[in-house]
Design a protein around this motif. Structure first.
Motif, PDB file in Angstrom:
ATOM      1  N   MET A 213       1.340  37.746 -33.146  1.00  9.73           N
ATOM      2  CA  MET A 213       1.771  36.399 -32.746  1.00  9.73           C
ATOM      3  C   MET A 213       1.697  36.251 -31.221  1.00  9.73           C
ATOM      4  O   MET A 213       1.522  35.160 -30.695  1.00  9.73           O
ATOM      5  N   THR A 215       4.037  36.246 -29.099  1.00 14.08           N
ATOM      6  CA  THR A 215       5.140  35.490 -28.490  1.00 14.08           C
ATOM      7  C   THR A 215       6.185  36.484 -27.974  1.00 14.08           C
ATOM      8  O   THR A 215       6.183  37.649 -28.375  1.00 14.08           O
ATOM      9  N   ALA A 243      -2.358  34.586 -37.766  1.00 16.24           N
ATOM     10  CA  ALA A 243      -1.040  34.109 -37.319  1.00 16.24           C
ATOM     11  C   ALA A 243      -1.175  33.322 -36.018  1.00 16.24           C
ATOM     12  O   ALA A 243      -0.457  32.335 -35.796  1.00 16.24           O
ATOM     13  N   SER A 247      -0.149  29.203 -35.768  1.00 25.40           N
ATOM     14  CA  SER A 247       0.963  28.721 -34.938  1.00 25.40           C
ATOM     15  C   SER A 247       0.471  27.952 -33.716  1.00 25.40           C
ATOM     16  O   SER A 247       1.245  27.623 -32.821  1.00 25.40           O
ATOM     17  N   GLU A 250       2.270  24.858 -32.428  1.00 21.85           N
ATOM     18  CA  GLU A 250       3.601  24.986 -31.794  1.00 21.85           C
ATOM     19  C   GLU A 250       3.552  25.782 -30.496  1.00 21.85           C
ATOM     20  O   GLU A 250       4.285  25.487 -29.563  1.00 21.85           O
ATOM     21  N   VAL A 251       2.739  26.840 -30.476  1.00 17.19           N
ATOM     22  CA  VAL A 251       2.683  27.709 -29.294  1.00 17.19           C
ATOM     23  C   VAL A 251       1.242  27.702 -28.775  1.00 17.19           C
ATOM     24  O   VAL A 251       0.328  28.024 -29.540  1.00 17.19           O
TER      25      VAL A 251
END
Ligand SMILES: NC(=O)c1ccc[n+]([C@@H]2O[C@H](COP(=O)([O-])OP(=O)(O)OC[C@H]3O[C@@H](n4cnc5c(N)ncnc54)[C@H](OP(=O)(O)O)[C@@H]3O)[C@@H](O)[C@H]2O)c1
Length: 381
Positions: A213, A215, A243, A247, A250-251
């Motif tokens: 991810m 993050t 992934a 996402s 959003e990110v």
């Protein structure tokens, strides 16, 4: 006008404190530099300040305000030359003159050639005594602002290459098993670094193999921040089911692709909310240099590259790594097929191997972190 003098022994000690204050802005201030300031009366600290983010007051006016009435006739110590231009806030030189400061100690001069020394000249013209640090003191003062300084001097972000390897330098077993080489302490430090960086990048091999991810988890990320996630993907191979892509709405996610990338794949990635930048070169050091230029154009001043071994080796061979952060776990993976941490051609001679200058060595649980600069901060003179 005679050249500025040097700080006294006591002022040099207080400059160290100003550097510590500057560090508090790390991860909050980009695209501004992290700066710290201290106001002294005699040997007494009467005010402290640091810059905490774009649009907020600079370190100097914060320290001046904290000093209150004690500021008149005092000495101001700041890690970076005070600005003399009007940006989102007024010029710091004017705030210093208006406050009645008698002496200013500057840790490092402005990195931009066109404005270097301008702040010092404005202060001296107003009758303020100015001293400028040199040598190790100046290097320390530049450290907190290293990402800004690198970007200002080169147009590229400061590149921190982080890898985790076994004692025998492997990053996976021969079967491809990688979880986890490093322990929880090292992994949690990496999440803090992600939170402090403008961007976090991996090669497409890692994006496919690990499906990360990228993050920052279990750390506080300042409001409105969060590193741009970047995949170094010359052929736009990043799976739409990954992934990262899942996402992207959003990110923020940026895929840096090359000229041979299939345009339908580029369109499909863009349709998910991911951004795609295209470079002119599709491989080798040119691709990586252009990818870093692309990040620089986006005002990305620091990028944490988390591998994998192909990208790590290529970045080192292209001399694009500023800081190396190597986590060594107390295990021996062994075997002929287990991949090494840095692939590619490698060094021909030990003397040519990238070497950390004055490495910091730290225990992280059972692991050991070896970290430091491969070269001075860009523009350091
Ligand atoms: N222990 C650790 O610290 C760590 C960290 C990360 C990953 N890993 C492990 O490492 C493995 C993946 O590593 P990897 O080496 O296969 O993948 P990688 O380094 O993540 O990505 C390699 C790919 O990046 C692209 N690339 C971009 N610029 C390049 C350049 N200048 N030179 C060559 N390739 C460039 C190429 O894509 P194209 O082929 O499309 O051109 C290449 O195939 C996984 O098992 C992962 O778990 C370990």
């Amino acid at each position: 006008m005679s050249p500025p003098g040097r700080p006294s022994a006591s002022e040099r000690t207080h400059l160290i404190r100003a550097c510590e204050l500057a560090e508090r802005g790390r991860g909050h201030v980009s695209p501004n530099p992290a700066v710290g300031a201290v106001v002294l009366r005699g040997d007494q600290v009467v005010g402290e300040g640091w810059h905490d983010g774009p649009g907020l007051a600079h370190a100097e006016p914060v320290a001046i305000a904290a000093a209150g009435d004690a500021v008149r006739g005092a000495t101001l110590i700041c890690t970076l030359e005070p600005c003399s231009h009007t940006g989102r806030t007024g010029p710091c030189t004017q705030a210093i003159i208006d406050a009645g400061i008698a002496r200013v100690v500057v840790g490092a001069l402005d990195p931009l050639e066109r404005t270097r020394g301008e702040g010092v000249r404005v202060l001296e013209a107003a009758g303020i005594e100015v001293a400028v640090a040199d040598g190790e003191d100046a290097a320390r003062a530049r450290e907190a602002a290293s990402a800004f300084l690198t970007w200002a001097a080169t147009g590229r972000p400061e590149v921190i290459l982080k890898m985790a390897a076994s004692l025998d330098g492997r990053v996976a077993t021969r079967t491809g098993n990688t979880r986890w080489i490093s322990g929880p302490e090292a992994r949690s430090l990496v999440h803090r670094w992600r939170a402090e960086s403008d961007a976090v990048a991996v090669g497409i091999g890692t994006a496919v193999a690990d499906d990360p991810m990228l993050t920052a988890r279990d750390v506080e990320v300042p409001e409105g921040r969060g590193a741009l996630r970047v995949v170094l993907d010359p052929h736009a191979r990043l799976p739409l089911t990954s992934a990262l892509v899942g996402s992207a709405g959003e990110v923020p996610l940026l895929v840096i692709a090359g000229p041979d990338a299939d345009s339908s794949r580029v369109d499909a990635l863009r349709a998910t909310g991911a951004e795609v930048d295209l470079t002119a070169a599709d491989h080798g050091p040119e691709y990586l240099a252009q990818a870093m230029d692309a990040l620089g154009r986006r005002e990305v001043q620091s990028v944490l590259v988390e591998g994998g071994p192909t990208v790590a080796g290529a970045l080192l061979e292209a001399d694009l790594v500023d800081v190396l952060a190597w986590v060594v776990a107390p295990i021996v993976i062994g075997g002929d097929g287990a991949p090494m941490a840095a692939r590619g051609h490698g060094a021909d001679a030990i003397a040519d191997a990238p070497r950390i200058r004055s490495p910091r060595v730290e225990r992280l649980g059972d692991d050991v972190l070896v970290m430091g600069r491969l070269r001075p901060i860009a523009g350091e003179g």
